[in-house]
Scaffold this active site. Structure first.
Site, PDB file in Angstrom:
ATOM      1  CG  HIS A   4     -62.663 -40.209 -48.352  1.00 44.35           C
ATOM      2  ND1 HIS A   4     -61.646 -39.384 -48.769  1.00 44.35           N
ATOM      3  CD2 HIS A   4     -62.481 -40.395 -47.022  1.00 44.35           C
ATOM      4  CE1 HIS A   4     -60.883 -39.097 -47.721  1.00 44.35           C
ATOM      5  NE2 HIS A   4     -61.369 -39.677 -46.651  1.00 44.35           N
ATOM      6  CG  ASP A  57     -59.874 -41.511 -44.346  1.00 48.05           C
ATOM      7  OD1 ASP A  57     -60.016 -41.979 -43.204  1.00 48.05           O
ATOM      8  OD2 ASP A  57     -59.923 -40.283 -44.581  1.00 48.05           O
ATOM      9  CG  ASP A 110     -58.400 -36.385 -44.711  1.00 44.03           C
ATOM     10  OD1 ASP A 110     -59.043 -37.400 -45.024  1.00 44.03           O
ATOM     11  OD2 ASP A 110     -58.402 -35.899 -43.563  1.00 44.03           O
ATOM     12  CG  PHE A 157     -63.540 -37.150 -39.805  1.00 43.05           C
ATOM     13  CD1 PHE A 157     -64.525 -37.881 -39.140  1.00 43.05           C
ATOM     14  CD2 PHE A 157     -63.913 -36.004 -40.491  1.00 43.05           C
ATOM     15  CE1 PHE A 157     -65.857 -37.483 -39.174  1.00 43.05           C
ATOM     16  CE2 PHE A 157     -65.249 -35.595 -40.531  1.00 43.05           C
ATOM     17  CZ  PHE A 157     -66.217 -36.333 -39.871  1.00 43.05           C
ATOM     18  N   GLY A 171     -58.962 -30.969 -47.901  1.00 46.44           N
ATOM     19  CA  GLY A 171     -59.894 -31.490 -46.897  1.00 46.44           C
ATOM     20  C   GLY A 171     -59.624 -30.899 -45.524  1.00 46.44           C
ATOM     21  N   GLY A 187     -68.842 -29.948 -46.994  1.00 43.29           N
ATOM     22  CA  GLY A 187     -68.887 -31.349 -46.597  1.00 43.29           C
ATOM     23  C   GLY A 187     -68.802 -32.290 -47.784  1.00 43.29           C
TER      24      GLY A 187
END
Ligand code: SAH
Ligand code: MG
Length: 228
Positions: free
Chosen positions: A153, A179, A150, A23, A49, A84
């Site tokens: 979220h 993000d 990152d 991403f 992340g 994840g």
């Protein structure tokens, strides 16, 4: 930001970064590469992340170039439990079924990360730390030239990443946040509300650059380890 435009990333590494699962849009990856080039001569960087190492290739490419220029080994640590985020799990928008370990029915992105970083020949520069971000942060003691957040979220992980990591940024160092969506129509709010806004409100950081959802702040008050 540097006054001179640095030479772009080697095209083989760019191709690998673009091909890696993950991403990180290419223009934001380019900004990540440039801020890392500027900061990594001053100390290690850290990413929260990792996922499959896509952003890690941009950061590692900068570390490799800095190493060549300084004769030391520049590094970026990258923290992830590799299971994840909420938004990566089955049924969610950002789910990739090919990264599920069938034995546990859980995501496992560690192997993909390893392959991507090995293909890019960046294993010397991108160092995986496998575990919960909060746990690693609680034991972390090293000033950071660059912190890239990152990770999860959701509200809880975003708040915890800010509290656990942001104070480790050195004076003059960068806090980069991915993000960040000031307009709720563009995406989830926690990175904006619980990392970006509190960083600015602390009076310790000011914004120096942004591309897409990537925001770059510089630490303008205090030094690593000082509370914000
Ligand atoms: N930087 C990556 C994308 C990261 S996706 C890229 O360029 O593609 C977010 C990652 O954060 C996921 O891999 C997830 O496992 C990890 N993560 C989420 N919450 C976490 C936590 N509390 N501790 C450690 N890692 C976490
Ligand atoms: Mg992201």
């Amino acid at each position: 930001m540097p006054d001179t435009v640095p030479a772009p990333m080697p095209s083989d590494l760019l191709d690998l970064a673009r091909a890696a699962q993950g991403f990180m849009p290419a223009d934001e990856g380019d900004l990540l590469f440039r801020i890392a080039l500027e900061r990594l001569p001053h100390g290690p960087g850290l990413e929260v992340g990792t996922y499959c190492g896509k952003s890690g290739i941009y950061l590692g490419a900068a570390a490799q170039r800095v190493s060549g220029a300084t004769g030391t080994t520049a590094v970026v640590f990258t923290v992830d439990h590799h299971r994840g985020s909420e938004e990566n799990q089955a049924g969610w928008e950002h789910h990739d079924a090919s990264v599920v370990d069938p034995e546990f029915g859980l995501m496992d992105t560690l192997g993909r990360f390893r392959k991507n970083i090995a293909r890019a020949r960046l294993e010397e520069h991108v160092i995986a730390v496998v575990g919960q971000s909060t746990t690693v942060a609680a034991h972390w003691r090293t000033p950071l030239s660059l912190l890239f957040i990152d990770g999860g979220h959701g509200e809880e992980p975003a708040r915890a990443d800010f509290r656990g990591w942001a104070h480790w940024v050195q004076a003059g160092g960068y806090l980069a946040i991915h993000d960040v969506f000031p307009d709720p129509a563009d995406g989830g709010r926690p990175p904006y509300e619980l990392i970006y806004l509190p960083a600015l409100a602390s009076g310790s950081f000011s914004e120096v650059a942004h591309t897409g959802s990537l925001r770059v702040l510089r630490r303008t008050r205090g030094s690593a380890g000082d509370p914000l």
